[in-house]
Design a protein around this motif. Sequence first.
Motif, mmCIF file in Angstrom:
data_model
loop_
_atom_site.group_PDB
_atom_site.id
_atom_site.type_symbol
_atom_site.label_atom_id
_atom_site.label_comp_id
_atom_site.label_asym_id
_atom_site.label_seq_id
_atom_site.Cartn_x
_atom_site.Cartn_y
_atom_site.Cartn_z
ATOM 1 N N ALA A 159 0.817 -1.224 0.000
ATOM 2 C CA ALA A 159 0.000 0.000 0.000
ATOM 3 C C ALA A 159 0.848 1.269 0.000
ATOM 4 N N GLY A 160 2.172 1.122 0.119
ATOM 5 C CA GLY A 160 3.044 2.287 0.012
ATOM 6 C C GLY A 160 3.826 2.644 1.252
ATOM 7 N N ALA A 161 3.766 1.829 2.284
ATOM 8 C CA ALA A 161 4.459 2.156 3.529
ATOM 9 C C ALA A 161 5.968 2.021 3.381
ATOM 10 N N THR A 162 6.695 2.990 3.926
ATOM 11 C CA THR A 162 8.151 2.907 4.033
ATOM 12 C C THR A 162 8.593 2.921 5.494
ATOM 13 N N MET A 163 7.658 3.262 6.396
ATOM 14 C CA MET A 163 7.920 3.270 7.829
ATOM 15 C C MET A 163 6.760 2.599 8.539
ATOM 16 N N LEU A 164 7.068 1.824 9.581
ATOM 17 C CA LEU A 164 6.036 1.126 10.330
ATOM 18 C C LEU A 164 6.224 1.420 11.811
ATOM 19 N N LEU A 165 5.198 2.003 12.420
ATOM 20 C CA LEU A 165 5.215 2.291 13.851
ATOM 21 C C LEU A 165 4.125 1.468 14.517
ATOM 22 N N ALA A 174 11.170 -6.220 4.372
ATOM 23 C CA ALA A 174 10.365 -5.431 3.437
ATOM 24 C C ALA A 174 10.944 -4.036 3.236
ATOM 25 N N GLN A 175 12.139 -3.802 3.758
ATOM 26 C CA GLN A 175 12.845 -2.529 3.610
ATOM 27 C C GLN A 175 12.040 -1.347 4.141
ATOM 28 N N MET A 176 11.441 -1.567 5.322
ATOM 29 C CA MET A 176 10.716 -0.503 6.009
ATOM 30 C C MET A 176 11.420 -0.177 7.319
ATOM 31 N N ALA A 177 11.500 1.095 7.657
ATOM 32 C CA ALA A 177 11.985 1.506 8.967
ATOM 33 C C ALA A 177 10.949 1.121 10.009
ATOM 34 N N TYR A 178 11.401 0.561 11.134
ATOM 35 C CA TYR A 178 10.474 0.021 12.129
ATOM 36 C C TYR A 178 10.770 0.570 13.518
ATOM 37 N N ALA A 179 9.708 0.811 14.264
ATOM 38 C CA ALA A 179 9.815 1.121 15.689
ATOM 39 C C ALA A 179 8.481 0.769 16.335
ATOM 40 N N THR A 180 8.501 0.577 17.645
ATOM 41 C CA THR A 180 7.264 0.271 18.354
ATOM 42 C C THR A 180 7.203 1.050 19.653
ATOM 43 N N VAL A 181 6.001 1.464 20.001
ATOM 44 C CA VAL A 181 5.741 2.127 21.278
ATOM 45 C C VAL A 181 5.081 1.098 22.191
ATOM 46 N N GLY A 182 5.782 0.762 23.267
ATOM 47 C CA GLY A 182 5.242 -0.184 24.226
ATOM 48 C C GLY A 182 4.491 0.539 25.330
ATOM 49 N N LEU A 183 3.279 0.102 25.589
ATOM 50 C CA LEU A 183 2.477 0.651 26.683
ATOM 51 C C LEU A 183 2.666 -0.283 27.880
ATOM 52 N N VAL A 184 3.404 0.166 28.873
ATOM 53 C CA VAL A 184 3.794 -0.690 29.991
ATOM 54 C C VAL A 184 2.600 -0.880 30.923
ATOM 55 N N GLU A 215 20.026 1.687 6.020
ATOM 56 C CA GLU A 215 20.106 0.266 6.360
ATOM 57 C C GLU A 215 18.728 -0.387 6.378
ATOM 58 N N SER A 216 17.682 0.417 6.587
ATOM 59 C CA SER A 216 16.323 -0.102 6.491
ATOM 60 C C SER A 216 15.850 -0.134 5.050
ATOM 61 N N ARG A 217 15.989 0.984 4.360
ATOM 62 C CA ARG A 217 15.423 1.118 3.029
ATOM 63 C C ARG A 217 16.225 0.385 1.945
ATOM 64 N N GLN A 218 17.437 -0.047 2.290
ATOM 65 C CA GLN A 218 18.258 -0.780 1.319
ATOM 66 C C GLN A 218 18.685 -2.141 1.874
ATOM 67 N N ALA A 219 17.849 -2.712 2.722
ATOM 68 C CA ALA A 219 18.220 -3.937 3.430
ATOM 69 C C ALA A 219 18.442 -5.130 2.505
ATOM 70 N N LEU A 220 17.800 -5.143 1.349
ATOM 71 C CA LEU A 220 17.918 -6.292 0.442
ATOM 72 C C LEU A 220 19.057 -6.148 -0.561
ATOM 73 N N THR A 221 19.724 -5.009 -0.569
ATOM 74 C CA THR A 221 20.741 -4.743 -1.584
ATOM 75 C C THR A 221 21.819 -5.816 -1.609
#
Length: 281
Positions: A74-80, A194-204, A252-258
């Motif tokens: 769908a076009g995502a390059t970043m996943l939060l 999938a060459q997307m930048a990733y991060a997560t917010v944990g709710l403790v 390093e995220s966007r070119q991970a498969l290079t």
Amino acid sequence: MLAIVGGTGLYELPGLDIVERIAGDTPFGRASGDVLRGRLHDRELLFLARHGTGHRLLPHEVNYRANVFALKRAGATMLLGFSAVGSLALEVAPGTLAMPEQYVDWTRGRREQSFFGGGVAAHVSTARPVSAAMVGAVQGAAERTGTSLTRGLTYACVEGPRLGTQAESHLLRQLGCHLVGMTNVPEAFLAREAQMAYATVGLVTDYDSWLDDPAQHVSVGAIFQRYGQTLSMARRVLDELLRMPPPEPEAESRQALTSAMLTSDEALCADQKAWLSVLRA
């Protein structure tokens, strides 16, 4: 484009002006639901509820490959992502937000871990699986809203769906883990493939079960009570984040498969080339 993956309690994105619902059928099965494309604060983004509408899917039932693939297509390059986590460190208190930057996979390989296999070989580096730029952007949003957030933590992902034993909780602490949850693996690693930048917010929500006081041990009731209280903080941080220009994903995220692919394009069939082209985009 930024994609938001909503965890427990975050099944929709308030204020999102939905312009398209994208069916979640993929070459890797069906995603947890439709991908929603819309605008919020004049910013285009995508949203997917990890557990499906009404929390239908347990962590081990989520089709993480389909979710990540559907968002990338769908076009995502970043996943939060947003998810409930238990704390394995006294200083990471329930009722606060926490962002892991390292992972320990304790799911024992029972989940589909990779897009690759079946004739398509690749080995993607996950030495630094989380986007520091994205964590920095979320941290800035937290500071501007006066929200407590701890970063630089290690998240242990367990299989579930049961809650862990006290012995397991102590073992994970000995491994150097600060957080425990059930959903970020393989999600984080698939995002890298999938060459997307990733991060997560944990709710403790709790201290898991490592403390001697049984009243502090994790329970479903305590999780949902604390999660509901903390969710408003997370939404406030997300709202502030979306008001600012998006961070630039690291190479390093966007070119991970290079340099990760071992199988040549000439050895791939048409279907393999088709799904691989989505990951490479």
